[in-house]
Design a protein around this motif. Structure first.
Motif, PDB file in Angstrom:
ATOM      1  N   VAL A   1       0.856  -1.170   0.000  1.00 25.14           N
ATOM      2  CA  VAL A   1       0.000   0.000   0.000  1.00 25.14           C
ATOM      3  C   VAL A   1       0.895   1.224   0.000  1.00 25.14           C
ATOM      4  O   VAL A   1       1.860   1.296   0.749  1.00 25.14           O
ATOM      5  CB  VAL A   1      -0.915   0.012   1.247  1.00 25.14           C
ATOM      6  CG1 VAL A   1      -1.749   1.273   1.283  1.00 25.14           C
ATOM      7  CG2 VAL A   1      -1.791  -1.215   1.273  1.00 25.14           C
TER       8      VAL A   1
ATOM      9  N   GLY B   1      -2.452   5.247   0.761  1.00 25.80           N
ATOM     10  CA  GLY B   1      -3.451   4.207   1.008  1.00 25.80           C
ATOM     11  C   GLY B   1      -4.103   3.713  -0.271  1.00 25.80           C
ATOM     12  O   GLY B   1      -5.274   3.386  -0.291  1.00 25.80           O
TER      13      GLY B   1
ATOM     14  N   THR C   1      -7.694   2.289  -0.647  1.00 28.05           N
ATOM     15  CA  THR C   1      -7.685   1.058   0.135  1.00 28.05           C
ATOM     16  C   THR C   1      -8.177   1.304   1.555  1.00 28.05           C
ATOM     17  O   THR C   1      -8.435   0.354   2.275  1.00 28.05           O
ATOM     18  CB  THR C   1      -6.277   0.445   0.181  1.00 28.05           C
ATOM     19  OG1 THR C   1      -5.391   1.397   0.763  1.00 28.05           O
ATOM     20  CG2 THR C   1      -5.798   0.079  -1.216  1.00 28.05           C
ATOM     21  N   THR C   2      -8.258   2.590   1.919  1.00 24.09           N
ATOM     22  CA  THR C   2      -8.718   2.947   3.257  1.00 24.09           C
ATOM     23  C   THR C   2      -9.622   4.166   3.183  1.00 24.09           C
ATOM     24  O   THR C   2      -9.586   4.939   2.230  1.00 24.09           O
ATOM     25  CB  THR C   2      -7.536   3.304   4.192  1.00 24.09           C
ATOM     26  OG1 THR C   2      -6.844   4.429   3.650  1.00 24.09           O
ATOM     27  CG2 THR C   2      -6.589   2.148   4.363  1.00 24.09           C
TER      28      THR C   2
ATOM     29  N   GLU D   1      -8.762   5.633   8.963  1.00 24.15           N
ATOM     30  CA  GLU D   1      -7.978   4.525   9.505  1.00 24.15           C
ATOM     31  C   GLU D   1      -8.582   3.164   9.179  1.00 24.15           C
ATOM     32  O   GLU D   1      -8.055   2.134   9.583  1.00 24.15           O
ATOM     33  CB  GLU D   1      -7.858   4.682  11.027  1.00 24.15           C
ATOM     34  CG  GLU D   1      -9.200   4.604  11.745  1.00 24.15           C
ATOM     35  CD  GLU D   1      -9.093   4.870  13.222  1.00 24.15           C
ATOM     36  OE1 GLU D   1      -8.759   3.934  13.971  1.00 24.15           O
ATOM     37  OE2 GLU D   1      -9.357   6.013  13.620  1.00 24.15           O
TER      38      GLU D   1
ATOM     39  N   LEU E   1      -9.610   0.004   6.828  1.00 25.84           N
ATOM     40  CA  LEU E   1      -9.343  -0.723   5.592  1.00 25.84           C
ATOM     41  C   LEU E   1     -10.669  -1.015   4.903  1.00 25.84           C
ATOM     42  O   LEU E   1     -11.659  -1.350   5.566  1.00 25.84           O
ATOM     43  CB  LEU E   1      -8.629  -2.045   5.895  1.00 25.84           C
ATOM     44  CG  LEU E   1      -7.218  -1.931   6.468  1.00 25.84           C
ATOM     45  CD1 LEU E   1      -6.710  -3.305   6.878  1.00 25.84           C
ATOM     46  CD2 LEU E   1      -6.277  -1.294   5.469  1.00 25.84           C
TER      47      LEU E   1
ATOM     48  N   ASN F   1     -13.260  -3.179   2.584  1.00 20.91           N
ATOM     49  CA  ASN F   1     -13.521  -4.610   2.425  1.00 20.91           C
ATOM     50  C   ASN F   1     -13.071  -5.178   1.091  1.00 20.91           C
ATOM     51  O   ASN F   1     -12.742  -6.358   1.002  1.00 20.91           O
ATOM     52  CB  ASN F   1     -15.010  -4.909   2.618  1.00 20.91           C
ATOM     53  CG  ASN F   1     -15.353  -5.202   4.047  1.00 20.91           C
ATOM     54  OD1 ASN F   1     -14.553  -5.754   4.786  1.00 20.91           O
ATOM     55  ND2 ASN F   1     -16.543  -4.828   4.452  1.00 20.91           N
TER      56      ASN F   1
ATOM     57  N   ARG G   1     -10.473  -5.116  -0.314  1.00 17.20           N
ATOM     58  CA  ARG G   1      -9.102  -5.632  -0.260  1.00 17.20           C
ATOM     59  C   ARG G   1      -9.037  -7.090   0.184  1.00 17.20           C
ATOM     60  O   ARG G   1      -8.031  -7.755  -0.021  1.00 17.20           O
ATOM     61  CB  ARG G   1      -8.257  -4.763   0.669  1.00 17.20           C
ATOM     62  CG  ARG G   1      -8.092  -3.379   0.068  1.00 17.20           C
ATOM     63  CD  ARG G   1      -6.936  -2.597   0.564  1.00 17.20           C
ATOM     64  NE  ARG G   1      -5.726  -3.335   0.760  1.00 17.20           N
ATOM     65  CZ  ARG G   1      -4.896  -3.112   1.772  1.00 17.20           C
ATOM     66  NH1 ARG G   1      -5.164  -2.191   2.675  1.00 17.20           N
ATOM     67  NH2 ARG G   1      -3.787  -3.801   1.887  1.00 17.20           N
ATOM     68  N   ASN G   2     -10.091  -7.599   0.812  1.00 15.18           N
ATOM     69  CA  ASN G   2     -10.149  -9.017   1.140  1.00 15.18           C
ATOM     70  C   ASN G   2     -10.356  -9.796  -0.157  1.00 15.18           C
ATOM     71  O   ASN G   2     -11.158  -9.398  -0.995  1.00 15.18           O
ATOM     72  CB  ASN G   2     -11.303  -9.304   2.099  1.00 15.18           C
ATOM     73  CG  ASN G   2     -11.093  -8.659   3.438  1.00 15.18           C
ATOM     74  OD1 ASN G   2     -10.149  -8.972   4.145  1.00 15.18           O
ATOM     75  ND2 ASN G   2     -11.964  -7.736   3.794  1.00 15.18           N
TER      76      ASN G   2
ATOM     77  N   ASP H   1      -6.565 -11.788   3.627  1.00 13.78           N
ATOM     78  CA  ASP H   1      -7.171 -10.610   4.258  1.00 13.78           C
ATOM     79  C   ASP H   1      -6.544  -9.321   3.746  1.00 13.78           C
ATOM     80  O   ASP H   1      -5.578  -9.330   2.976  1.00 13.78           O
ATOM     81  CB  ASP H   1      -7.161 -10.724   5.786  1.00 13.78           C
ATOM     82  CG  ASP H   1      -5.807 -10.518   6.440  1.00 13.78           C
ATOM     83  OD1 ASP H   1      -4.872  -9.987   5.804  1.00 13.78           O
ATOM     84  OD2 ASP H   1      -5.676 -10.868   7.627  1.00 13.78           O
ATOM     85  N   ALA H   2      -7.101  -8.217   4.165  1.00  9.80           N
ATOM     86  CA  ALA H   2      -6.692  -6.898   3.682  1.00  9.80           C
ATOM     87  C   ALA H   2      -5.240  -6.560   4.009  1.00  9.80           C
ATOM     88  O   ALA H   2      -4.669  -5.652   3.420  1.00  9.80           O
ATOM     89  CB  ALA H   2      -7.621  -5.831   4.245  1.00  9.80           C
ATOM     90  N   GLN H   3      -4.637  -7.300   4.930  1.00  6.34           N
ATOM     91  CA  GLN H   3      -3.232  -7.066   5.289  1.00  6.34           C
ATOM     92  C   GLN H   3      -2.288  -8.090   4.664  1.00  6.34           C
ATOM     93  O   GLN H   3      -1.098  -8.054   4.916  1.00  6.34           O
ATOM     94  CB  GLN H   3      -3.087  -7.057   6.814  1.00  6.34           C
ATOM     95  CG  GLN H   3      -3.860  -5.911   7.462  1.00  6.34           C
ATOM     96  CD  GLN H   3      -3.762  -5.959   8.960  1.00  6.34           C
ATOM     97  OE1 GLN H   3      -4.002  -6.991   9.582  1.00  6.34           O
ATOM     98  NE2 GLN H   3      -3.418  -4.834   9.557  1.00  6.34           N
TER      99      GLN H   3
END
Length: 179
Positions: free
Chosen positions: A5, A9, A28-29, A32, A34, A36, A38-39, A135-137
């Motif tokens: 990212v 973001g 992507t955000t 603060e 994230l 969804n 991105r999942n 997941d998003a991370q």
């Protein structure tokens, strides 16, 4: 889609401009939080059932037409009361069946949706395959699942056709941390 990212973001998009501004990036955000989208969700379309072979599986992304995802842990609990609890009970989770409900609109020709719906009339082991959630991370959960509660179409005459499937992990899925 995976990747770093940027400080703003945003992640690069695989296709052309996605906004009126002509930018080839999407947020992507929001603040603060994230977003969804991105999942990411993938299903093995080659019938691979062994989680140890997940890297060899042929994956199709479950995204097109999907507008709602609900993950749940579906726990089994032991609920007990003891005399020293003065009438109050306890609850212990003794097992879980992790599941994902993916819902939206049926997109014919989408490899992931077509794979799921070709099994609509099946029972038993024919409903088992691998599922991968990123997941998003960037953390990954992968394991053997059973496809249940399939809805291949439905709705009012002038509405988009419905798509729905519940993917239930068989046993403990494998967790792979990002990076």
């Amino acid at each position: 889609m995976t990747g770093e990212v940027t400080s703003g973001g945003v992640l690069p998009q695989a296709q052309g401009p996605s906004s009126v501004s002509g930018k080839e990036t999407a947020p992507t955000t929001i603040g603060e939080f994230l977003l969804n989208w991105r999942n990411q969700f993938f299903i093995a379309t080659d019938g691979e059932k062994d989680p140890e072979n997940y890297e060899k599986a042929q994956w199709a992304r479950l995204a097109k037409g999907i507008n709602n995802v609900t993950p749940t842990d579906n726990p089994t609990t032991a609920n007990d009361e003891y005399y020293d609890g003065e009438g109050f009970g306890t609850s212990d989770v003794t097992s879980k069946r992790i599941q994902f409900v993916l819902a939206g609109h049926r997109v014919y020709g989408d490899p992931a949706q077509d794979y799921v719906m070709k099994h609509f009339l099946d029972i038993g082991d024919d409903l088992k395959t691998l599922f991968k959630y990123v997941d998003a991370q960037g953390n990954t959960v992968v394991g053997r699942i059973t496809m249940t509660n399939m809805t291949p179409f439905g709705g009012q005459p002038g509405a988009k056709q419905t798509f729905n499937v519940t993917l239930v992990f068989n046993g403990k899925p494998k967790y792979i941390p990002a990076g």
